[in-house]
Design an enzyme around this catalytic site. Sequence first.
Site, PDB file in Angstrom:
ATOM      1  N   CYS A  17      59.392  42.580  -0.898  1.00 41.22           N
ATOM      2  CA  CYS A  17      60.491  42.563   0.080  1.00 41.22           C
ATOM      3  C   CYS A  17      60.884  43.983   0.505  1.00 41.22           C
ATOM      4  O   CYS A  17      61.469  44.722  -0.285  1.00 41.22           O
ATOM      5  CB  CYS A  17      61.674  41.828  -0.542  1.00 41.22           C
ATOM      6  SG  CYS A  17      63.209  41.935   0.375  1.00 41.22           S
ATOM      7  N   CYS A  63      64.618  44.741   0.410  1.00 43.67           N
ATOM      8  CA  CYS A  63      65.051  44.883  -0.987  1.00 43.67           C
ATOM      9  C   CYS A  63      64.861  46.320  -1.456  1.00 43.67           C
ATOM     10  O   CYS A  63      65.717  46.880  -2.146  1.00 43.67           O
ATOM     11  CB  CYS A  63      64.272  43.937  -1.900  1.00 43.67           C
ATOM     12  SG  CYS A  63      64.528  42.184  -1.553  1.00 43.67           S
TER      13      CYS A  63
END
Length: 108
Positions: free
Chosen positions: A32, A35
């Site tokens: 991600c 993230c």
Amino acid sequence: MSTTKDVTDGTFEQEVLQSDKPVIVDFWADWCGPCRMVSPVLNQIAVEHAGTVDVVKVNIDENPRVAAEYGITSIPAIYLFKDGALKSSVVGARPKHYLEKEFAEYLR
């Protein structure tokens, strides 16, 4: 100096739900991009608010039980727990000032 700590399906209850202070939980995954963008922001919050709040990370790929229990469908999902209950949440990468405003009452 405090930084974030990894929490697992097996340690979530003790580290988050039974904590005596508020806990910010970053639900994330290696793949991600957003993230990875928000991770340094959460590290800063962990350092600047050490003693007031704990900041932990839950890798949703390695800990699917907790992710499923809290209905995590988009990441990063940043949840704040206090006294065993979910109090606030933010989905998506956000700047530090946004997260501090969202969680302000727990960062004092």
